[in-house]
Design a protein around this motif. Structure first.
Motif, short mmCIF file in Angstrom:
data_model
loop_
_atom_site.label_atom_id
_atom_site.label_comp_id
_atom_site.label_asym_id
_atom_site.label_seq_id
_atom_site.Cartn_x
_atom_site.Cartn_y
_atom_site.Cartn_z
N GLU A 118 23.47 85.89 15.19
CA GLU A 118 24.30 85.61 14.03
C GLU A 118 24.44 86.83 13.13
O GLU A 118 25.39 86.92 12.35
CB GLU A 118 23.66 84.48 13.20
CG GLU A 118 23.49 83.16 13.95
CD GLU A 118 22.70 82.15 13.13
OE1 GLU A 118 22.18 82.53 12.04
OE2 GLU A 118 22.60 80.98 13.56
N LYS A 119 23.49 87.77 13.24
CA LYS A 119 23.42 88.84 12.25
C LYS A 119 23.08 90.19 12.89
O LYS A 119 22.10 90.84 12.53
CB LYS A 119 22.39 88.49 11.18
CG LYS A 119 22.74 87.21 10.40
CD LYS A 119 21.69 86.86 9.36
CE LYS A 119 22.09 85.59 8.60
NZ LYS A 119 21.09 85.23 7.59
N THR A 120 23.89 90.60 13.87
CA THR A 120 23.68 91.92 14.48
C THR A 120 24.16 93.00 13.52
O THR A 120 25.28 92.94 13.01
CB THR A 120 24.39 92.01 15.83
OG1 THR A 120 23.78 91.08 16.75
CG2 THR A 120 24.29 93.41 16.42
N ASP A 121 23.33 94.01 13.30
CA ASP A 121 23.54 94.99 12.24
C ASP A 121 23.40 96.41 12.80
O ASP A 121 22.93 96.61 13.93
CB ASP A 121 22.49 94.75 11.15
CG ASP A 121 22.89 95.29 9.78
OD1 ASP A 121 23.88 96.03 9.67
OD2 ASP A 121 22.18 94.95 8.81
N TRP A 122 23.79 97.38 12.03
CA TRP A 122 23.79 98.79 12.42
C TRP A 122 22.80 99.57 11.55
O TRP A 122 22.51 99.19 10.42
CB TRP A 122 25.19 99.37 12.25
CG TRP A 122 25.71 99.24 10.83
CD1 TRP A 122 25.46 100.07 9.77
CD2 TRP A 122 26.54 98.19 10.31
NE1 TRP A 122 26.07 99.61 8.63
CE2 TRP A 122 26.76 98.46 8.94
CE3 TRP A 122 27.14 97.05 10.86
CZ2 TRP A 122 27.53 97.65 8.11
CZ3 TRP A 122 27.92 96.24 10.04
CH2 TRP A 122 28.11 96.54 8.69
N GLU A 123 22.32 100.71 12.07
CA GLU A 123 21.46 101.62 11.30
C GLU A 123 21.53 103.01 11.93
O GLU A 123 21.00 103.21 13.02
CB GLU A 123 20.00 101.16 11.27
CG GLU A 123 19.74 99.86 10.54
CD GLU A 123 18.25 99.57 10.38
OE1 GLU A 123 17.43 100.44 10.76
OE2 GLU A 123 17.90 98.49 9.87
N ASP A 153 20.99 104.88 16.95
CA ASP A 153 21.49 103.69 16.26
C ASP A 153 20.44 102.61 16.45
O ASP A 153 20.29 102.06 17.54
CB ASP A 153 22.85 103.25 16.84
CG ASP A 153 23.49 102.13 16.02
OD1 ASP A 153 22.85 101.65 15.07
OD2 ASP A 153 24.64 101.74 16.34
N ASP A 154 19.68 102.34 15.38
CA ASP A 154 18.65 101.31 15.46
C ASP A 154 19.33 99.95 15.25
O ASP A 154 19.25 99.36 14.17
CB ASP A 154 17.57 101.57 14.40
CG ASP A 154 16.49 100.49 14.38
OD1 ASP A 154 16.36 99.77 15.39
OD2 ASP A 154 15.80 100.37 13.35
N VAL A 155 20.00 99.48 16.28
CA VAL A 155 20.71 98.20 16.20
C VAL A 155 19.69 97.09 15.97
O VAL A 155 18.60 97.09 16.58
CB VAL A 155 21.53 97.94 17.48
CG1 VAL A 155 22.37 96.66 17.31
CG2 VAL A 155 22.44 99.13 17.79
N SER A 156 20.02 96.16 15.09
CA SER A 156 19.06 95.14 14.66
C SER A 156 19.74 93.78 14.57
O SER A 156 20.87 93.69 14.09
CB SER A 156 18.50 95.49 13.27
OG SER A 156 18.03 96.83 13.22
N GLU A 157 19.03 92.74 15.00
CA GLU A 157 19.50 91.38 14.78
C GLU A 157 18.66 90.80 13.66
O GLU A 157 17.48 90.50 13.83
CB GLU A 157 19.37 90.55 16.05
CG GLU A 157 20.45 89.48 16.22
CD GLU A 157 20.46 88.40 15.14
OE1 GLU A 157 21.51 87.79 14.90
OE2 GLU A 157 19.38 88.14 14.55
N ARG A 158 19.26 90.68 12.48
CA ARG A 158 18.48 90.37 11.27
C ARG A 158 17.90 88.96 11.30
O ARG A 158 16.80 88.75 10.75
CB ARG A 158 19.36 90.55 10.03
CG ARG A 158 19.95 91.93 9.87
CD ARG A 158 18.91 93.02 9.79
NE ARG A 158 19.53 94.30 9.45
CZ ARG A 158 18.88 95.45 9.44
NH1 ARG A 158 17.60 95.50 9.77
NH2 ARG A 158 19.52 96.57 9.10
N ALA A 159 18.62 87.99 11.87
CA ALA A 159 18.05 86.64 11.94
C ALA A 159 16.81 86.64 12.83
O ALA A 159 15.78 86.04 12.49
CB ALA A 159 19.09 85.65 12.44
N PHE A 160 16.90 87.32 13.98
CA PHE A 160 15.73 87.41 14.86
C PHE A 160 14.59 88.15 14.15
O PHE A 160 13.42 87.82 14.31
CB PHE A 160 16.07 88.18 16.14
CG PHE A 160 17.07 87.52 17.05
CD1 PHE A 160 17.64 86.28 16.77
CD2 PHE A 160 17.46 88.17 18.23
CE1 PHE A 160 18.56 85.70 17.63
CE2 PHE A 160 18.38 87.58 19.10
CZ PHE A 160 18.93 86.35 18.80
#
Length: 280
Positions: A118-123, A153-160
């Motif tokens: 639901e919340k895949t993010d970028w870094e 790119d530390d891709v992150s899924e924030r909900a997980f």
């Protein structure tokens, strides 16, 4: 030097980027960009070669810039301005978490949004590549153990990461969540890793525009600090945190969906471009 790996996944050739931007084949001299090849002696041997004497490789897929990574270590909330945007306080010691090495992909490979995301993010992050074994090293000698730097790119899924209980690792380790490269830039080309501009766009819109100078804990400190708890080995990657502008910090929060294109880069280290796709 700018060292890289070119070819289809699992069949990459070690290469070097020459002064004219041409990709030159190193496979007659090193087995891969990793291990002994990125040790101080290994890098000296590569540096002694004349890149123009090496066979030219046709442009193609660029793989992760280092092979054989045993540990992919990440530092959380390491930029004061990023901590502020997430509502967190700067930690009294570095926050350490691990990213699975199975997340590592090339800098321009597609990134897969995992099932249930639901919340895949970028870094955008500055990554440090270790060149020789470091154990209990001091901050003053820490950079002697660094082979070079690259973009991550530390891709992150924030909900997980934050809503499923437990530690951050499961929100950071999904397949393809660790693009690194395009190059491993040797440390002689980056005299001050604490003064590098960093940027990231989503579908052409600038989201992150920061600098490594706002890092709370710098590269030398982090290498020394980590070496107090674990040996760092050649090919290990340390991703050092992100400046502000991540999706979770937007008002309202903004997350990635299939078809989104993320581009990112760091001064002197090159750039990446990823298209986000759904898992099959």
């Amino acid at each position: 030097m700018k060292l890289m790996r070119v070819g289809e996944a699992g069949s990459e050739k070690p290469a070097i980027l020459d002064a004219d931007g041409k990709i030159r084949d190193l496979s007659a001299h090193v087995a891969d960009i990793g291990g002994a090849a990125i040790s101080p002696d290994g890098l000296k041997k590569i540096a002694a070669l004349d890149p123009k004497s090496l066979p030219e490789l046709a442009p193609g897929r660029i793989g992760a810039c280092v092979a054989g990574t045993g540990k992919f270590i990440c530092i959380g909330l390491n930029y004061s301005d990023h901590a502020a945007e997430t509502g967190a306080t700067v930690p009294p010691e570095p926050i350490i978490f691990m990213k699975a090495t199975s997340a590592i992909v090339g800098p321009n490979d597609n990134v897969i949004i995992p099932r249930g995301s639901e919340k895949t993010d970028w870094e955008v992050e500055l990554a440090v590549v270790i060149g020789k074994t470091a154990k209990y090293v001091s901050e003053t000698e820490a950079l002697d153990y660094v082979a070079g730097y690259c973009v991550c790119d530390d891709v992150s899924e924030r909900a997980f990461q934050t809503e499923r209980s437990g530690q951050w690792t499961k929100g950071k380790s999904c397949d393809t969540f660790g693009p690194i490269g395009p190059w491993l830039v040797t440390k002689d080309e980056i005299p001050d890793p604490q003064n590098l501009g960093m940027w990231l766009t989503v579908n052409g819109q600038k989201m992150q525009d920061g600098s490594s100078k706002t890092m709370v804990y710098g590269v030398a400190f982090l290498v020394s600090y980590l070496s107090q708890f674990m040996s760092l080995h050649p090919g290990d990657v340390i991703s050092t945190g992100t400046p502000p502008g991540v999706g979770m910090g937007q008002k309202p929060p903004r997350y990635l969906k299939a078809g989104d294109v993320v581009e990112l880069g760091i001064e002197g280290l090159g750039s990446q471009k990823q298209t986000f796709v759904t898992d099959r």
